[in-house]
Design an enzyme around this catalytic site. Structure first.
Site, PDB file in Angstrom:
ATOM      1  N   HIS A   3      -7.282  -6.009  -1.186  1.00 18.96           N
ATOM      2  CA  HIS A   3      -6.062  -5.324  -0.741  1.00 18.96           C
ATOM      3  C   HIS A   3      -5.393  -6.169   0.351  1.00 18.96           C
ATOM      4  O   HIS A   3      -5.449  -5.852   1.536  1.00 18.96           O
ATOM      5  CB  HIS A   3      -6.452  -3.943  -0.219  1.00 18.96           C
ATOM      6  CG  HIS A   3      -5.326  -2.972  -0.117  1.00 18.96           C
ATOM      7  ND1 HIS A   3      -4.519  -2.633  -1.176  1.00 18.96           N
ATOM      8  CD2 HIS A   3      -4.861  -2.246   0.952  1.00 18.96           C
ATOM      9  CE1 HIS A   3      -3.627  -1.738  -0.790  1.00 18.96           C
ATOM     10  NE2 HIS A   3      -3.807  -1.500   0.504  1.00 18.96           N
TER      11      HIS A   3
ATOM     12  N   SER B  27       0.828  -1.201   0.000  1.00 20.21           N
ATOM     13  CA  SER B  27       0.000   0.000   0.000  1.00 20.21           C
ATOM     14  C   SER B  27       0.865   1.255   0.000  1.00 20.21           C
ATOM     15  O   SER B  27       1.678   1.452  -0.909  1.00 20.21           O
ATOM     16  CB  SER B  27      -0.964  -0.046   1.188  1.00 20.21           C
ATOM     17  OG  SER B  27      -2.035   0.849   1.001  1.00 20.21           O
TER      18      SER B  27
ATOM     19  N   ASP C 192      -8.771  -5.597  -5.905  1.00 21.71           N
ATOM     20  CA  ASP C 192      -8.405  -4.558  -4.946  1.00 21.71           C
ATOM     21  C   ASP C 192      -9.127  -3.269  -5.339  1.00 21.71           C
ATOM     22  O   ASP C 192      -8.810  -2.661  -6.363  1.00 21.71           O
ATOM     23  CB  ASP C 192      -6.885  -4.358  -4.975  1.00 21.71           C
ATOM     24  CG  ASP C 192      -6.391  -3.418  -3.875  1.00 21.71           C
ATOM     25  OD1 ASP C 192      -7.212  -2.669  -3.315  1.00 21.71           O
ATOM     26  OD2 ASP C 192      -5.175  -3.436  -3.600  1.00 21.71           O
TER      27      ASP C 192
END
Length: 712
Positions: A337, A199, A306
């Site tokens: 994610h 991320s 995601d």
């Protein structure tokens, strides 16, 4: 006796040399760094318990908080004790804004879990696993976070520079101090760094790689952003208001929130939520445009489902890296994610280990000879490929046939003749579920185009493109495109709370442990569900950005516009017996800010199409959907193969099919069925007159009967 003694000495010498050669093959010493190999990978030969742990502060060229002093960037380092001597080791680096709050990994680990002001923990397993194998692990605190000076700028130059500064110091460029204020040097490292992170952390890695900084040998971005515009916008539409400024506040060090308020206000104004346009603010935060500067290898991991860091982040980055011949590897999962440590743990640790050994220690372990791409097809079922999109994926132009009162619109690869148009009205309150459900029912707030049941599996690999010609009765509105798989199946449940994984009570351990920092983490498993359909991919557009994402053009009601936009990339197998659905609608309140004009679109079908990236191209698409396109393609193939013996016979067959196409596209299915029934006697006549081969007759008759069955 002398002969026997000589023979014995010779054997001893051979044994000694053999042992020495074997040891040399298992232990490498070069430029003061050492490691030991077993089965081609580094073994844990250094003590984790005795490792050196230190906090350092590297001076940067930044002054992001405008206090007149250079920002110092904090980092925590753990390295083998032997690096106090002659040992030099490469670095695994995770630069992050989340070490004070929110935390890293599935268990949200932070550096100071007991709040005593001392960073005693190194989050995640990288330190436990790699330090004993002859690596240092450096956890950098992004500018403005935790113990680093300054203010976060949500993807801006300052954030990338803060991590880059530490890499430069590791290579002997720059100044740093320890906690006692003593100036220190990184004489314990080879200068080779590999960045990793999920991320935001992986985003920093992407950004640093795009600077071309010396010493960065590889990056491993997991679910990472490649352009911040694509994180907060899609096709000119904001996902939600004040995103970049809000995130800046979330990650700012607890001691600096008020001091950094002016930075957040600048971010809010420059991001320009009002128009949603791409501007200089976003261009600074676009790493894709600088892919030509990347010197590091790149191992990308991303969830196809995601919807936090959406899949266009990996695809745009991947494509540009390919254009510049960057060494690459790619994993695509069916989860959302999620870190690979939580969706493919054993394979992930093994692969990452080989990746870092190769790129940071120059070990020839064959990692780059393995397949380039791993794709998860269903829960824990993986297939490997040489490239992405898949090598034989080709763009197929799919035309949109009109709906009738009883049937949805159709898909065809042939021209849709006639001035057919269909209308829908944007309803900002329409849910995504309402857009896609009841696929055989006409609805005023969407257009539905549906394939027949597929005759065989069909794989979509790449980025679908929509090209819609329409008039609109308002000055502004939004567009949504959906591609849907209609067919009950068990699929990874990426919409659940864990985005496709469930955390278990059991643990597994990956590396060495001490009391305050163990290597054990809770195990996970995939979650699946059986559902009647799957939304395969989405795409959106602010209609006022029809010309460019960098400018807003107010629409003229009644004027015809060409709206072009991409959906998110995908790699998806539509199974035999399922149907493909293409949905066009207005606002999508599930994901973006809606438009309240409630505009009505009049879509000109003959001038509209969708390009689908299909493995095997047009022939594969037509074989799978069967129907009239398949019959037309079959005629072309038989003609090319010499299965017709008369040019006039070919023309009569093609004329018949043209008429069938006209009836289908105009929704005159009674006439189409009647005409198709008349096609079979034509085939029988041509076979009897030896105008076509037995092969041609059998294949065309079989396809005609299958089509007739579909239509009836």
């Amino acid at each position: 006796m002398k002969h026997d003694t000589f023979k014995t000495l010779t054997m001893v010498l051979i044994l000694f040399l053999t042992t020495a050669f074997t040891a040399a093959s298992e232990t490498s010493a070069s430029s003061n760094n050492a490691y030991q190999l077993e089965n081609g990978v580094t073994e844990p030969i250094y003590s984790y318990e005795d490792a050196i742990r230190e906090t350092i502060y590297v001076e940067s060229s930044l002054d992001s908080d405008n206090d007149g002093e250079p920002d110092r960037i904090a980092a925590d380092i753990i390295r083998p004790q032997e690096t106090e001597g002659d040992l030099q080791v490469p670095v695994v680096m995770d630069a992050s804004p989340y070490y004070e709050r929110l935390g890293r990994g599935n268990e949200s680990e932070i550096k100071d879990p007991d709040g005593d002001g001392i960073n005693e923990k190194f989050p995640l397993f990288y330190d436990n696993y790699f330090v004993p194998r002859g690596y240092a692990v450096v956890l950098v605190e992004m500018v403005g976070t935790n113990n680093s000076d300054g203010c976060p700028t949500t993807g801006g130059y300052e954030e990338i520079e803060s991590a880059k500064t530490v890499i430069e110091w590791l290579n002997g460029n720059g100044t740093a101090w320890n906690e006692d204020g003593k100036e220190i040097e990184a004489d314990w490292t080879t200068g080779k760094t590999g960045m990793i992170g999920k991320s935001y952390d992986g985003t920093i890695a992407n950004g640093v790689a795009a600077t071309g900084v010396e010493g960065l040998e590889t990056i491993v971005p997991i679910g990472a952003i490649s352009s911040w515009y694509d994180y907060y916008r899609y096709g000119g539409i904001p996902f939600y208001p004040n995103g970049p400024s809000g995130l800046s506040r979330t990650v700012t060090s607890s001691d600096s929130i008020e001091e950094c308020a002016f930075v957040r206000e600048e971010i809010r104004a420059e991001a320009d939520d009002e128009t949603g346009d791409y501007n200089d603010f976003w261009d600074e935060r676009n790493f894709v445009k600088d892919a030509d500067q990347v010197n590091a290898s790149v191992f990308v991991i991303h969830g196809l489902n995601d919807y936090n860091v959406k899949a266009n982040h990996f695809s745009n980055w991947w494509e540009e890296l390919a254009n510049h011949d960057v060494p690459r590897k790619l994993w695509l999962t069916q989860t959302g994610h999620v870190d690979p440590f939580d969706f493919r743990r054993a394979e992930w640790v093994d692969t990452l280990h080989k990746w870092f050994d190769h790129w940071l220690l120059d070990i020839d372990n064959g990692i780059m000879d393995e397949p380039t791409v791993d794709i998860e097809r269903s829960a824990d079922e993986w297939e490997t490929y040489s490239s992405w999109p898949l090598e034989d994926s080709e763009s197929v132009k799919v035309k949109l046939g009109p709906a009738t009162e009883k049937l949805p619109g159709t898909m065809t690869t042939t021209a849709v003749k006639g001035n057919f148009s269909q209308t829908f009205t944007d309803n900002p309150d329409q849910t995504e579920q309402e857009m896609v459900e009841d696929e055989l029912t006409a609805k005023e707030n969407r257009l539905m185009f549906l394939s027949p049941e597929l005759k065989e599996d069909m794989t979509l690999s790449g980025v679908p493109e929509f090209d819609i010609r329409a008039t609109v009765n308002k000055e502004d509105t939004n567009l949504t495109a959906l591609i849907v798989d209609y067919g009950a199946d068990e699929r990874v449940n990426h919409r659940d709370r864990g985005e496709g994984v469930r955390t278990l009570d059991t643990e597994s351990c990956w590396g060495a442990s001490i009391d305050v920092d163990d290597a054990c983490y809770k195990e996970t498993e995939k979650t699946t569900h059986t559902a009647p359909y799957e939304i395969v991919t989405h795409g959106w557009l602010d209609a006022q950005n029809w010309r460019s994402l960098s400018r807003t053009d107010i629409l003229t009601p009644g004027k015809s516009y060409r709206f072009q936009w991409d959906t998110l990339p995908e790699d998806y197998v539509f199974k035999k017996g399922h149907r493909i659905g293409i949905v066009i609608a207005g606002s999508d309140d599930r994901w973006l800010m809606t438009d309240d004009t409630r505009a009505t679109f009049n879509v000109e079908l003959g001038q509209s199409h969708v390009k689908l990236p299909i493995v095997g191209g047009k022939k594969a698409f037509e074989r799978a959907i069967g129907g009239l396109p398949y019959l037309q393609n079959l005629v072309d193939e038989l003609k090319d193969d010499g299965e017709f013996n008369d040019e006039g016979a070919i023309r009569r067959v093609e004329t018949h099919l043209t008429t069938l196409t006209h009836y289908q596209n105009t929704g005159s299915m009674d006439k189409a069925i009647k005409h198709l029934n008349g096609f079979k006697p034509l085939l029988e006549h041509q076979k009897d007159q030896d105008l076509m081969s037995e092969v041609a007759y059998n294949q065309l008759m079989s396809a005609s009967e299958a089509l007739l069955e579909d239509w009836q």
